[in-house]
Scaffold this motif. Structure first.
Motif, PDB file in Angstrom:
ATOM      1  N   PRO A   1       5.403  -2.126 -16.346  1.00 56.53           N
ATOM      2  CA  PRO A   1       5.627  -3.289 -15.477  1.00 56.53           C
ATOM      3  C   PRO A   1       4.533  -3.423 -14.422  1.00 56.53           C
ATOM      4  CG  PRO A   1       7.061  -1.496 -14.803  1.00 56.53           C
ATOM      5  CD  PRO A   1       6.332  -1.019 -16.039  1.00 56.53           C
ATOM      6  N   VAL A   2       3.383  -3.918 -14.849  1.00 54.26           N
ATOM      7  CA  VAL A   2       2.202  -4.014 -13.991  1.00 54.26           C
ATOM      8  C   VAL A   2       1.687  -5.444 -13.987  1.00 54.26           C
ATOM      9  CG1 VAL A   2      -0.129  -3.187 -13.549  1.00 54.26           C
ATOM     10  CG2 VAL A   2       1.570  -1.625 -14.515  1.00 54.26           C
ATOM     11  N   ALA A   3       1.347  -5.936 -12.798  1.00 54.25           N
ATOM     12  CA  ALA A   3       0.664  -7.220 -12.662  1.00 54.25           C
ATOM     13  C   ALA A   3      -0.618  -6.998 -11.888  1.00 54.25           C
ATOM     14  CB  ALA A   3       1.549  -8.234 -11.939  1.00 54.25           C
ATOM     15  N   VAL A   4      -1.655  -7.733 -12.237  1.00 55.60           N
ATOM     16  CA  VAL A   4      -2.890  -7.734 -11.457  1.00 55.60           C
ATOM     17  C   VAL A   4      -2.918  -9.002 -10.617  1.00 55.60           C
ATOM     18  CG1 VAL A   4      -4.163  -6.345 -13.118  1.00 55.60           C
ATOM     19  CG2 VAL A   4      -4.211  -8.831 -13.322  1.00 55.60           C
TER      20      VAL A   4
ATOM     21  N   ARG B   1       0.827  -1.203   0.000  1.00 56.11           N
ATOM     22  CA  ARG B   1       0.000   0.000   0.000  1.00 56.11           C
ATOM     23  C   ARG B   1       0.870   1.265   0.000  1.00 56.11           C
ATOM     24  NH1 ARG B   1      -4.295  -2.101   4.662  1.00 56.11           N
ATOM     25  NH2 ARG B   1      -4.418  -4.231   3.838  1.00 56.11           N
ATOM     26  N   GLY B   2       2.031   1.164  -0.604  1.00 58.49           N
ATOM     27  CA  GLY B   2       2.973   2.276  -0.623  1.00 58.49           C
ATOM     28  C   GLY B   2       3.827   2.299   0.633  1.00 58.49           C
ATOM     29  N   LEU B   3       4.753   3.244   0.686  1.00 63.51           N
ATOM     30  CA  LEU B   3       5.654   3.377   1.831  1.00 63.51           C
ATOM     31  C   LEU B   3       4.994   4.318   2.825  1.00 63.51           C
ATOM     32  CD1 LEU B   3       8.428   2.085   2.342  1.00 63.51           C
ATOM     33  CD2 LEU B   3       9.473   4.205   1.552  1.00 63.51           C
ATOM     34  N   HIS B   4       4.077   3.767   3.623  1.00 57.16           N
ATOM     35  CA  HIS B   4       3.250   4.587   4.506  1.00 57.16           C
ATOM     36  C   HIS B   4       3.690   4.471   5.957  1.00 57.16           C
ATOM     37  CE1 HIS B   4       0.946   1.041   5.960  1.00 57.16           C
ATOM     38  NE2 HIS B   4       1.128   0.587   4.732  1.00 57.16           N
TER      39      HIS B   4
ATOM     40  N   LEU C   1       1.924  -3.792  -8.446  1.00 54.55           N
ATOM     41  CA  LEU C   1       0.995  -4.892  -8.225  1.00 54.55           C
ATOM     42  C   LEU C   1      -0.362  -4.305  -7.895  1.00 54.55           C
ATOM     43  CD1 LEU C   1       3.084  -7.219  -5.853  1.00 54.55           C
ATOM     44  CD2 LEU C   1       2.745  -7.514  -8.320  1.00 54.55           C
ATOM     45  N   VAL C   2      -1.353  -4.605  -8.699  1.00 57.83           N
ATOM     46  CA  VAL C   2      -2.699  -4.085  -8.503  1.00 57.83           C
ATOM     47  C   VAL C   2      -3.579  -5.206  -7.968  1.00 57.83           C
ATOM     48  CG1 VAL C   2      -4.709  -3.056  -9.607  1.00 57.83           C
ATOM     49  CG2 VAL C   2      -2.402  -2.415 -10.359  1.00 57.83           C
ATOM     50  N   GLU C   3      -3.932  -5.127  -6.682  1.00 62.66           N
ATOM     51  CA  GLU C   3      -4.805  -6.150  -6.099  1.00 62.66           C
ATOM     52  C   GLU C   3      -6.256  -5.738  -6.275  1.00 62.66           C
ATOM     53  OE1 GLU C   3      -6.095  -8.329  -1.961  1.00 62.66           O
ATOM     54  OE2 GLU C   3      -4.081  -7.444  -2.055  1.00 62.66           O
TER      55      GLU C   3
ATOM     56  N   GLU D   1       2.659  -2.086  -4.186  1.00 60.30           N
ATOM     57  CA  GLU D   1       1.455  -2.907  -4.143  1.00 60.30           C
ATOM     58  C   GLU D   1       0.309  -1.996  -3.731  1.00 60.30           C
ATOM     59  OE1 GLU D   1      -1.704  -5.261  -2.076  1.00 60.30           O
ATOM     60  OE2 GLU D   1      -0.422  -3.668  -1.285  1.00 60.30           O
ATOM     61  N   CYS D   2      -0.818  -2.084  -4.428  1.00 60.74           N
ATOM     62  CA  CYS D   2      -1.974  -1.266  -4.083  1.00 60.74           C
ATOM     63  C   CYS D   2      -3.244  -2.089  -4.213  1.00 60.74           C
ATOM     64  CB  CYS D   2      -2.050  -0.022  -4.981  1.00 60.74           C
ATOM     65  SG  CYS D   2      -2.545  -0.377  -6.704  1.00 60.74           S
ATOM     66  N   ASP D   3      -4.318  -1.554  -3.642  1.00 58.86           N
ATOM     67  CA  ASP D   3      -5.627  -2.192  -3.699  1.00 58.86           C
ATOM     68  C   ASP D   3      -6.560  -1.335  -4.541  1.00 58.86           C
ATOM     69  OD1 ASP D   3      -5.144  -4.254  -1.449  1.00 58.86           O
ATOM     70  OD2 ASP D   3      -4.656  -2.342  -0.510  1.00 58.86           O
TER      71      ASP D   3
END
Length: 243
Positions: free
Chosen positions: A140-143, A21-24, A112-114, A47-49
């Motif tokens: 460079p994207v993966a689902v 979810r990013g560098l939070h 990475l797209v969740e 990685e994100c949602d």
């Protein structure tokens, strides 16, 4: 029941760790642009949602409800895109559209797209994600998703799209988990798997690695997690502070 992973092992999955979810943290909200900018600046993947607005726009947001991260009652799915654009995360930033995050990554940062889909009705959210990805061919994207029906959509409609199945054994009986996992793999036909770090090593992670396919693991938060991931996975999805 037989299953197989498709395609060659892609470097974008293993080249660098992915910030979950990013560098939070420390006043920087998860799944917000500040967190994504921090990950990009540090040289990490992201990685994100993604959830869907009422009018069919893909937004970067984890929860089905708005309470925790947007401070109001209701569901993401009940608001149009214009209303979601007006919401603010705890750090004051907007709820990003997936299209905005893709533009920020600029075809360079691994992403990475969740896909968050709670039932078999995945057509609308998968179409929205695919539409946004069309603007960045070759990026460079993966689902990926816990929901095998979402990945099945890509098998049928965008088979060239790199895709993964997210799996966990936590809270599931051994036999039930094995049957569910076998069916999910048959439906999703993934290029990679993303395993709960608490499950490693697992029959699935061992089998995938024997066959030379990428195993990602989430969510790495401690030195013990790092050690387990190093022994049993090919790359980590980590929380800030534990990279």
């Amino acid at each position: 029941m037989r299953w197989c992973l498709s395609g060659p092992k892609p470097d974008i999955l293993t080249a660098c760790p992915f910030a979950h979810r990013g560098l939070h943290g420390a006043g920087v909200s998860e799944n917000g642009m500040a967190a994504f900018d921090a990950a990009i600046a540090a040289g990490y993947g992201i990685e994100c949602d993604v959830r869907l607005s009422r009018d069919g726009v893909a937004f970067v947001f984890h929860d089905a409800t708005l309470n925790r991260m947007a401070g109001r009652d209701g569901l993401v799915a009940m608001l149009d895109a214009a209303a979601l654009d007006q919401l603010r995360l705890p750090d004051g930033g907007p709820v990003p559209r997936l299209s905005a995050l893709l533009a920020r990554c600029a075809g360079r940062t691994p992403l990475l797209v969740e896909i968050k889909a709670d039932d078999r009705h995945v057509d609308a959210i998968c179409k929205a994600v695919a539409r946004d990805l069309d603007g960045w061919p070759g990026a460079p994207v993966a689902v990926m998703s816990f929901n095998p029906h979402a990945m099945r959509w890509f098998v049928k409609q965008r088979v060239e799209q790199l895709r993964g199945l997210v799996v966990t054994q936590q809270g599931k009986g051994r036999m039930g988990a094995a049957i569910t996992r076998a069916l999910a793999l048959w439906l999703a036909k993934p290029d990679f798997v993303a395993c709960d770090v608490r499950d490693l090593p697992s029959p699935l992670s061992r089998r995938a690695r024997r066959q030379g396919w990428p195993v990602l693991t989430w969510t790495v938060r401690s030195d013990a997690d790092r050690a387990r991931a190093a022994a049993h996975a090919d790359q980590i999805i980590f929380e800030a502070g534990h990279d």
